[in-house]
Design an enzyme around this catalytic site. Structure first.
Site, PDB file in Angstrom:
ATOM      1  N   ARG A 238       0.725  -1.459   0.205  1.00  0.00           N
ATOM      2  CA  ARG A 238      -0.016  -0.352   0.181  1.00  0.00           C
ATOM      3  C   ARG A 238       0.510   0.942  -0.626  1.00  0.00           C
ATOM      4  O   ARG A 238       0.486   2.453  -0.430  1.00  0.00           O
ATOM      5  CB  ARG A 238      -1.042  -0.332   1.291  1.00  0.00           C
ATOM      6  CG  ARG A 238      -2.112  -1.093   1.095  1.00  0.00           C
ATOM      7  CD  ARG A 238      -3.232  -0.603   2.305  1.00  0.00           C
ATOM      8  NE  ARG A 238      -2.810  -1.449   3.468  1.00  0.00           N
ATOM      9  CZ  ARG A 238      -2.385  -2.797   3.494  1.00  0.00           C
ATOM     10  NH1 ARG A 238      -3.094  -4.641   2.642  1.00  0.00           N
ATOM     11  NH2 ARG A 238      -2.145  -3.621   4.967  1.00  0.00           N
TER      12      ARG A 238
ATOM     13  N   GLU B 200       4.355 -10.030  14.862  1.00  0.00           N
ATOM     14  CA  GLU B 200       4.429 -10.473  15.877  1.00  0.00           C
ATOM     15  C   GLU B 200       4.511 -12.651  16.053  1.00  0.00           C
ATOM     16  O   GLU B 200       5.063 -12.343  17.088  1.00  0.00           O
ATOM     17  CB  GLU B 200       2.991 -10.969  16.281  1.00  0.00           C
ATOM     18  CG  GLU B 200       1.858 -10.916  17.634  1.00  0.00           C
ATOM     19  CD  GLU B 200       0.091 -10.642  17.393  1.00  0.00           C
ATOM     20  OE1 GLU B 200       0.387 -10.699  16.402  1.00  0.00           O
ATOM     21  OE2 GLU B 200      -0.120 -11.386  18.294  1.00  0.00           O
TER      22      GLU B 200
END
Ligand code: AMP
Length: 175
Positions: free
Chosen positions: A58, A95
């Site tokens: 993006r 994560e």
């Protein structure tokens, strides 16, 4: 709020508990797209910028028209294995696990002033790796620019702690 009001929040995407900030609703709107690009470009119009670097994917959508408006070149910072010639890379923590971003070795010349662009900053891990990559090549990161900041997650503070400038068009509280 021409920008924030056009961003869609998708709860529990892509994982349970994540509030996904979806910019496709901003991009498809002619006022939203134009305002986003104009607001970013106008901030840097009177500053010397040699290259805009966008983070996949993006950051490409936002960064390319900003580069066009500023009259600079555009450099893609891509996920592992996507660029066709020799690259430099940086690993960063997710994560769960590790990811890697890469840039062509000839993308940025020593001393060039680079504006880093992505759609969103959360933990700041991706942007920090991108800043290091640009600096590895001798580039100077003028500012890290985002459409969205999630301040409660701490990415902006993390970058600022290391002396990097951060700008975002809007913020969403919480995560
Ligand atoms: P981070 O490295 O944690 O700052 O994550 C930033 C990258 O992950 C950006 O490229 C974003 O596109 C994506 N991202 C992280 N969290 C979100 C979220 N809540 N909504 C949309 N995109 C996100």
């Amino acid at each position: 709020m021409p920008i924030k009001s056009r961003i869609r929040t998708v709860p529990h995407y892509p994982h349970q508990g994540i509030m996904f900030r979806d910019i496709t609703t901003l991009l498809k709107d002619p006022v939203g797209l134009r305002t986003t690009i104009n607001e970013i470009a106008s901030r840097y119009k009177s500053i010397r910028i040699d290259k805009v670097a966008g983070i996949e994917s993006r950051g490409f959508i936002v960064g390319s028209p900003v580069a066009y408006e500023l009259g600079t070149g555009f450099v893609p910072i891509r996920k592992r294995g996507k660029l066709p010639v020799e690259t430099v890379g940086r690993d960063y923590q997710l994560e769960y696990g590790v990811d890697r971003i890469e840039m062509h070795v000839d993308a940025i010349q020593k001393g060039e002033r680079v504006l880093l662009v992505d759609d969103l900053i959360a933990t700041g891990g991706t942007a920090e790796a991108a800043v290091k990559l640009i600096e590895d090549m001798g580039g100077i990161v003028v500012e890290c620019c985002f459409v969205i900041d999630l301040p409660d997650i701490g990415g902006r503070a993390r970058l600022e702690k290391h002396g990097h400038k951060v700008f975002a068009l809007c913020e969403f509280e919480g995560d």
